[in-house]
Write an enzyme that holds these catalytic residues in place. Structure first.
Site, mmCIF file in Angstrom:
data_model
loop_
_atom_site.group_PDB
_atom_site.id
_atom_site.type_symbol
_atom_site.label_atom_id
_atom_site.label_comp_id
_atom_site.label_asym_id
_atom_site.label_seq_id
_atom_site.Cartn_x
_atom_site.Cartn_y
_atom_site.Cartn_z
ATOM 1 N N ASP A 62 86.819 41.427 0.093
ATOM 2 C CA ASP A 62 86.491 41.786 1.510
ATOM 3 C C ASP A 62 85.749 42.920 1.753
ATOM 4 O O ASP A 62 85.791 43.888 0.628
ATOM 5 C CB ASP A 62 87.979 41.550 2.431
ATOM 6 C CG ASP A 62 89.014 42.410 2.063
ATOM 7 O OD1 ASP A 62 88.867 42.915 0.911
ATOM 8 O OD2 ASP A 62 90.245 41.948 2.267
ATOM 9 N N ASP A 131 101.749 41.274 8.075
ATOM 10 C CA ASP A 131 101.631 40.316 9.102
ATOM 11 C C ASP A 131 101.052 38.883 8.443
ATOM 12 O O ASP A 131 100.916 38.058 9.167
ATOM 13 C CB ASP A 131 100.428 40.367 10.177
ATOM 14 C CG ASP A 131 99.115 40.448 9.702
ATOM 15 O OD1 ASP A 131 98.934 40.578 8.512
ATOM 16 O OD2 ASP A 131 98.025 40.840 10.508
ATOM 17 N N HIS A 133 98.725 38.203 6.241
ATOM 18 C CA HIS A 133 97.197 37.974 5.975
ATOM 19 C C HIS A 133 97.172 38.174 4.577
ATOM 20 O O HIS A 133 97.571 38.954 3.735
ATOM 21 C CB HIS A 133 96.200 38.856 6.647
ATOM 22 C CG HIS A 133 96.332 40.387 6.392
ATOM 23 N ND1 HIS A 133 96.485 41.413 7.350
ATOM 24 C CD2 HIS A 133 96.046 41.172 5.074
ATOM 25 C CE1 HIS A 133 96.429 42.673 6.745
ATOM 26 N NE2 HIS A 133 96.309 42.383 5.137
ATOM 27 N N GLU A 138 93.426 36.870 8.948
ATOM 28 C CA GLU A 138 94.855 37.220 9.859
ATOM 29 C C GLU A 138 95.488 35.845 10.527
ATOM 30 O O GLU A 138 94.923 34.937 10.275
ATOM 31 C CB GLU A 138 94.036 37.979 10.991
ATOM 32 C CG GLU A 138 93.568 39.464 10.594
ATOM 33 C CD GLU A 138 94.711 40.511 10.180
ATOM 34 O OE1 GLU A 138 95.838 40.085 9.833
ATOM 35 O OE2 GLU A 138 94.275 41.739 10.170
#
Ligand code: F6R
Length: 240
Positions: A62, A131, A133, A138
């Site tokens: 990313d 979280d 991801h 996400e």
């Protein structure tokens, strides 16, 4: 999914990665804090054991949108500083999504095409967000997603502000990330998680339902996924 609980995650991960490097594999690289000890271990093996990356190529997961590659916190720069400039992989063989492209949707398509043209990723290193991801997919990201522009969850902005002088305002909100389907095409997935801050995410991805609420849970569907965790990150796992 294989789960390995160890007090030396970087050594276990480096052992797996080394076998791929010796086969001149295409490597999938994650940034963030988690893989840094593994990268240091691989640099050590390069220096002390003649482990050569010269025939490998690498694809990052990313990139932030709008951060020039000269920015210290761009992942383009980060991976070079922390890893690839310290081994013998040719710089031109280290690829990352173009976060400065005028058309980031097209840049995502181009990136998927480049991975495909390289024959796919042989081994993908992954971290996991608090979280759940992976890359910057996400919660709520589609399992069919491919490399695309998307937005960071406020929790991830908060978590990553430590790389931007603790200032959330400086963290780019938009990112270009490999999608979950892109990641799932890699032949072997190695997810590393360390520290108690990751224990909920690890429990959800290993023991929870396969659900987009925890994007990393998609690894349960991969034929060859290895999850390497330390005791702190493993604290909430059902089988220990
Ligand atoms: C980074 C990436 C992210 C991180 C995750 C965990 O390329 O894809 O998914 O792996 O945010 O970050 P750390 O390791 O800093 O806790």
């Amino acid at each position: 999914m294989d789960v390995i609980i160890t007090n030396q995650p970087e050594k276990v991960a480096a052992d797996i990665i080394e076998t791929f490097v010796r086969d001149n594999a295409t490597l999938g690289l994650a940034t963030g804090s988690t893989p840094l000890p593994t990268y240091r271990e691989l640099i050590r093996r390069h220096e002390e054991k003649n482990l050569s990356f010269a025939q490998c190529q690498a694809f990052l997961l990313d990139e932030y949108i709008g951060l020039p590659i000269t920015h210290e916190q761009s992942y383009y720069r980060t991976i070079r500083r922390e890893f690839t400039s310290r081994i013998d992989i040719p710089d031109a063989k280290v690829h990352s999504p173009n976060g400065m492209a005028l058309d980031s949707v097209a840049a995502g398509h181009d990136y998927d095409a480049a991975i495909k043209a390289a024959g796919g990723v042989d081994i993908q290193i992954l971290g996991v967000g608090t979280d759940g991801h992976i890359a910057f997919n996400e919660p709520g990201s589609a399992f069919a997603s491919r490399t695309r522009p998307t937005s960071l969850h406020p929790q991830t902005v908060k978590d990553n502000s430590r790389f931007f002088e603790g200032d959330e305002a400086k963290v780019p909100r938009r990112v270009l990330t490999q999608g979950l389907a892109t990641i799932m095409e890699a032949r072997h997935l190695v997810l590393i998680a360390t520290g108690s801050g990751k224990k909920e995410a690890v429990a959800a991805l290993v023991d929870g339902p396969v659900d987009t609420a925890c994007p990393a849970s998609v690894l349960q569907r991969h034929p060859h996924a290895t999850v390497i965790v330390d005791e702190a990150a493993a604290a909430l796992l059902s089988k220990k």
